[in-house]
Design a protein around this motif. Sequence first.
Motif, short mmCIF file in Angstrom:
data_model
loop_
_atom_site.label_atom_id
_atom_site.label_comp_id
_atom_site.label_asym_id
_atom_site.label_seq_id
_atom_site.Cartn_x
_atom_site.Cartn_y
_atom_site.Cartn_z
N ILE A 1 5.60 13.17 -15.20
CA ILE A 1 6.30 13.14 -16.31
C ILE A 1 5.24 14.78 -16.80
CG2 ILE A 1 5.89 12.86 -18.92
CD1 ILE A 1 7.11 10.08 -17.99
N ASN B 1 7.45 4.05 -24.11
CA ASN B 1 7.96 4.47 -24.81
C ASN B 1 8.74 5.65 -23.69
OD1 ASN B 1 8.76 4.14 -27.07
ND2 ASN B 1 6.67 3.57 -28.00
N THR B 2 8.35 5.86 -21.80
CA THR B 2 7.82 6.95 -20.92
C THR B 2 8.94 7.06 -20.90
OG1 THR B 2 5.40 5.97 -20.44
CG2 THR B 2 7.67 7.29 -19.27
N LEU C 1 10.85 9.95 -23.33
CA LEU C 1 9.93 11.64 -22.60
C LEU C 1 11.46 12.33 -22.52
CD1 LEU C 1 6.80 10.98 -22.13
CD2 LEU C 1 7.16 11.62 -23.86
N GLY C 2 12.30 12.26 -21.67
CA GLY C 2 13.82 12.38 -20.77
C GLY C 2 14.53 11.79 -20.96
N ASP D 1 4.24 17.24 -26.43
CA ASP D 1 4.91 17.09 -27.81
C ASP D 1 5.14 15.91 -27.89
OD1 ASP D 1 4.63 19.68 -27.38
OD2 ASP D 1 6.86 20.02 -26.10
N ALA D 2 5.63 14.51 -27.11
CA ALA D 2 5.25 13.58 -27.72
C ALA D 2 4.63 12.38 -28.65
CB ALA D 2 5.90 12.40 -26.95
N ARG E 1 5.12 18.05 -21.69
CA ARG E 1 5.83 16.94 -23.14
C ARG E 1 5.24 16.12 -23.00
NH1 ARG E 1 11.29 15.26 -18.99
NH2 ARG E 1 11.34 17.70 -19.39
N VAL E 2 4.50 15.37 -22.49
CA VAL E 2 3.82 14.02 -22.90
C VAL E 2 2.39 14.62 -24.19
CG1 VAL E 2 1.33 13.00 -22.78
CG2 VAL E 2 3.38 13.35 -21.18
N THR F 1 6.13 10.10 -30.37
CA THR F 1 7.41 9.48 -29.87
C THR F 1 6.18 8.86 -28.76
OG1 THR F 1 9.39 11.35 -29.85
CG2 THR F 1 9.19 10.14 -28.14
N LEU F 2 5.60 9.05 -28.33
CA LEU F 2 4.90 8.10 -27.44
C LEU F 2 4.52 6.72 -27.99
CD1 LEU F 2 4.02 8.25 -24.08
CD2 LEU F 2 1.85 8.78 -24.69
#
Length: 651
Positions: free
Chosen positions: A111, A284-285, A288-289, A118-119, A115-116, A124-125
């Motif tokens: 990842i 929650n990983t 991310l995609g 942003d999450a 992107r991490v 989101t994470l």
Amino acid sequence: MSISSDTDPEGLCHTLTAPLYDYTHILSKFSFQNSSALSTLDLRWTVSQQKSSSGAGVPSDTVQDGIMVTANGLLRIFWPTDVPRSTEQGTIVGWRNSDLDLFVVSVLQRIEPKRVEDAIRVGTLLRSAPHPLNNLLELCGHTTVQVLGATNLSPHDDAFDPQWILATTNPASAAPSFYIHGRSHLPVQVVLFDRPSPVRMQYISLSPISLALSDKTFNDLNAFPDPAVDHEARNEKIRKASLVNKIGLHTVIRHSPTPKEMLLPVIVNQINCSFEVAQLMAKNTPLLGVRPKRSLSVGELVVESATTMWGYFFDIVWHSLTVWVYPVVTLGFVIGLVSHRFIAEIILQVLERRIHSESLALKDISATAQQVDIRLQQFCYWPIQYLTLRKRRDEWESITDRHPDYIRFYNSLWLVANDVIIGIAIGTYINDNAEWVSSAINTVLSDWTIEGLRNMILWLTDAPAGLKLNNELALFLGALFIWVIDYWKECVGNLQPYLPQVIYFIGFSSFAGASMPIALLSDLLSALTIHIYCFYTASARIFHWQLTIIVSWFHLFRGKKHNVLRNRIDSCDYDLDQLLFGTIFFALLSFLLPTVVVFYLTFTSARMATIFLKAALDTLLACLNHFPLFALMLRVKDSRRLPGTCVELHA
């Protein structure tokens, strides 16, 4: 280059391989010791130090999230041992306690760091947490996690951030190698720690836990319901608390806590909470995609329909149980608990009642009353303790405040269960052999406490072991004690036919636990040897009075007297008649003293034998009531559930 250490015989500190640094040897390691043995829950420290001391300076002191770490020229990185060691690219996520203290929670494989970030920014994470996430993050001293760096990423990559740390992982090595941009002269300390599992109630702590069912601290001044009765005990607790505080101030070396020591409680909480935070991020990983969800096939629709029918049937059954059966069972259980608590409170009040302030309560006199008091307190304490443990389901497992309550609760349950099991075995044996047990007890008591004591007194009245005693005084004391023994023998003889029934009662009481027959046997021993206690008290009083008078006459014989007001010996002028009278009485009492001493030593020995036997029974009671059985089982099964203290070992 590869580094090895000669100061780590256990192999706890791992070798570092760093392409950009020239490291020396390992300096130190930390370990969290268990309280019951020497085995450790290891925090393995691997310290790397660059030989060159010239170059750029070290950052100054930093304060972040209320935590300050001094710039001692050492970058600490806490790295869990269960993170992936593959050569694939990943993102390092954790907490930055300061510029020189980094705590790694997890490494998200495959990842991108952007992107991490942003999450993390949009939440989101760390979404879909089963409990309030702020409670967990407050323990760790932060409000969220952040990207600390990347693994297996080139410094020349476009996504590289100069503030990151770059780690190079290798499946053959537990410790990664690090690259810190712009800090080529900064020494790095890598802390490899085994992450505790909150699901198995594993955690580390800076202080050992207590297994007492109710810890009454010195500050709990309301523990005594009657201030008039327990005023002295309360003052004694306050005095001891003051002495303990004074002792804590006297140390060999006194210094203010260093920033490392101040940061240690936060790091301990981060280690305890890292498991659940890493699990939440792993769950929650996949978000991310985002992947489009495909529609179900015909076979999957049929299976889902069948599953729905069975679920509908079970829902009906479960609804019937929860609506009709469960409330009735719950109401009956609550009524039983309230009735039990009401009766137990009445019995406890009777056992703890004092006639006046200087008298003893019933539980202080009788071992059986004390055992009943302990069991009733446990039965009243268990529902409250169980409700406290139920609250663990509404909180994160990493919050370890209620773990000692869990150990205390099940330790007391195990003790009571084993007590009942052993008691059933003992009660069955006593009931099957009640006649033989009663006859054996009767023989022992009559031979040792009555006939044996009578023969001993007769022997003392007739020059024992060649000692020349005063015959008249010896015969008088002997006749007095023998008369009491004969009267006691008649009383015991009248009660002897009821001894088998008493043994049967003791046997049936064993079904309430082995501690009950032991307590009843202790009280029975006290009741059947009360004449020995009376003989000891009488002989001790006579010996004390005679010795006090002899000392007083001895002062008169020397022309002295005891000044009661000043508590000292002063000179005094006596008349001739007073000196003659005192000399005669001093000689008379001195010649009679050996006879009194012989009787006093005899009854003291008998009393000591009784006390030793009661002490053995009290020791058995203490083991059955307070032995840390569950804690020892945990110590053998999983020692990480019994944390102790934290020590620093310097190599």
